[in-house]
Design a protein around this motif. Structure first.
Motif, PDB file in Angstrom:
ATOM      1  N   ILE A   1       3.512  33.971  17.427  1.00 58.47           N
ATOM      2  CA  ILE A   1       3.876  32.900  16.749  1.00 58.47           C
ATOM      3  C   ILE A   1       4.174  32.127  17.048  1.00 58.47           C
ATOM      4  O   ILE A   1       3.825  31.458  16.474  1.00 58.47           O
TER       5      ILE A   1
ATOM      6  N   VAL B   1       6.492  32.147  10.113  1.00 56.59           N
ATOM      7  CA  VAL B   1       6.290  33.038  10.218  1.00 56.59           C
ATOM      8  C   VAL B   1       6.368  33.801   8.796  1.00 56.59           C
ATOM      9  O   VAL B   1       5.640  35.259   9.544  1.00 56.59           O
TER      10      VAL B   1
ATOM     11  N   TRP C   1       3.103  35.884   8.687  1.00 60.31           N
ATOM     12  CA  TRP C   1       2.613  37.137   9.651  1.00 60.31           C
ATOM     13  C   TRP C   1       3.525  37.966   9.885  1.00 60.31           C
ATOM     14  O   TRP C   1       2.615  39.722  10.373  1.00 60.31           O
TER      15      TRP C   1
ATOM     16  N   CYS D   1      13.564  32.864  14.086  1.00 60.38           N
ATOM     17  CA  CYS D   1      14.084  34.579  13.772  1.00 60.38           C
ATOM     18  C   CYS D   1      14.758  35.174  15.079  1.00 60.38           C
ATOM     19  O   CYS D   1      15.055  35.549  14.738  1.00 60.38           O
TER      20      CYS D   1
ATOM     21  N   ARG E   1       0.585  29.997  18.345  1.00 63.25           N
ATOM     22  CA  ARG E   1       0.073  29.138  17.832  1.00 63.25           C
ATOM     23  C   ARG E   1       0.675  27.845  17.518  1.00 63.25           C
ATOM     24  O   ARG E   1      -0.189  26.975  17.130  1.00 63.25           O
TER      25      ARG E   1
ATOM     26  N   GLU F   1       4.760  40.240  18.555  1.00 61.28           N
ATOM     27  CA  GLU F   1       4.581  39.665  18.078  1.00 61.28           C
ATOM     28  C   GLU F   1       5.297  37.930  17.320  1.00 61.28           C
ATOM     29  O   GLU F   1       4.414  37.323  16.591  1.00 61.28           O
TER      30      GLU F   1
END
Length: 265
Positions: free
Chosen positions: A151, A131, A134, A171, A154, A147
């Motif tokens: 994450i 995290v 980025w 998050c 990916r 965004e």
């Protein structure tokens, strides 16, 4: 043996790096070039860590010991002093305490009081690896749903679907903490519910071999995740009920005098 001011005054550089220990993990490191720095060695989450306290003699022996003792108290409260220092450094660099990385480190340090140390360490490691590179330097209230989805995508592309879900949930915890501390308006992860690739359930065969049952019981005994989960795992082999029945059990279903569990029909 503890250091003394007289002994420190006699310390001279050598061909190799030298370490002079004072106790409690505190030591003075002297480089061949003549640099002298106080460092503190400690353990957190099962890992050995090293923290630089400051240069000698700018930071005296007495002051270094006071810092060591203060940091030991921080450790006793379940917080990692190294992470607190990193968060403070971020605030100094980026002019505030509202970057995603700062808030995340603060959140982990705060929740570590109630988390098992290894769990706190794993969560921080996931943030640092997946995290922070980025969105770590972004203002937490400016992080976008796109965004966060990037994450997760990916990680999905690497085939680590379960990790993607864990990181995404983490998050969300950071954002909810930011809301609670007045640094964000809302948790935007709610806008992405259902957007991640579902985790495929794996149905495992029942364990019936005595040796394998023994391995399972030892694995349960070594589990060091959430305390509530650990207690549930320890209880499960004693009552032989389904996970859902164990999770939703009520006190009225348990007869302590007869040591029986009455599951409603």
């Amino acid at each position: 043996m503890s250091l003394t001011d007289l002994a420190l005054e006699k310390v001279k550089p050598a061909d190799k790096k030298q370490k002079f220990f004072d106790g409690g993990g505190l030591f003075l490191e002297v480089s061949p070039a003549g640099g002298k720095f106080w460092r503190l060695k400690y353990r957190f989450g099962g890992r050995e860590k090293l923290l630089t306290l400051g240069p000698y003699p700018a930071l005296s022996l007495k002051e270094a010991r006071e810092k060591r003792d203060a940091l030991k108290l921080t450790l006793a409260e379940g917080q990692d002093p190294g992470e607190i220092k990193k968060a403070e450094k971020l605030a100094a660099i980026y002019g505030g305490d509202d970057t995603f990385e700062y808030v995340a480190r603060e959140m982990v340090a705060h929740k570590a009081r109630n988390w098992v140390a290894s769990h706190a360490s794993r969560n921080l490691s996931r943030l640092e690896q997946f995290v922070f590179p980025w969105i770590g330097k972004r203002k937490v209230n400016l992080v976008t749903a796109a965004e966060l989805l990037g994450i997760a995508r990916r990680l999905e592309q690497r085939g680590t679907i379960e990790t993607a879900h864990r990181v995404f949930a983490l998050c969300g915890q950071v954002l909810r903490y930011a809301v609670a501390t007045g640094r964000a308006e809302r948790d935007i992860t709610v806008d992405l519910r259902g957007a991640l690739t579902p985790v495929k359930e794996k149905h495992l065969a029942s364990i019936i071999e005595p040796k394998e049952i023994g391995r399972l019981l030892r694995a349960i005994d070594c589990y060091d995740g959430f305390p509530v989960t650990r207690l549930a795992l320890l209880l499960a082999p004693l009552v032989f009920v389904r996970p859902g029945e164990l999770r939703k059990a009520e006190w009225k279903e348990i007869d302590f005098e007869r040591a029986e569990w009455h599951i409603p029909a």
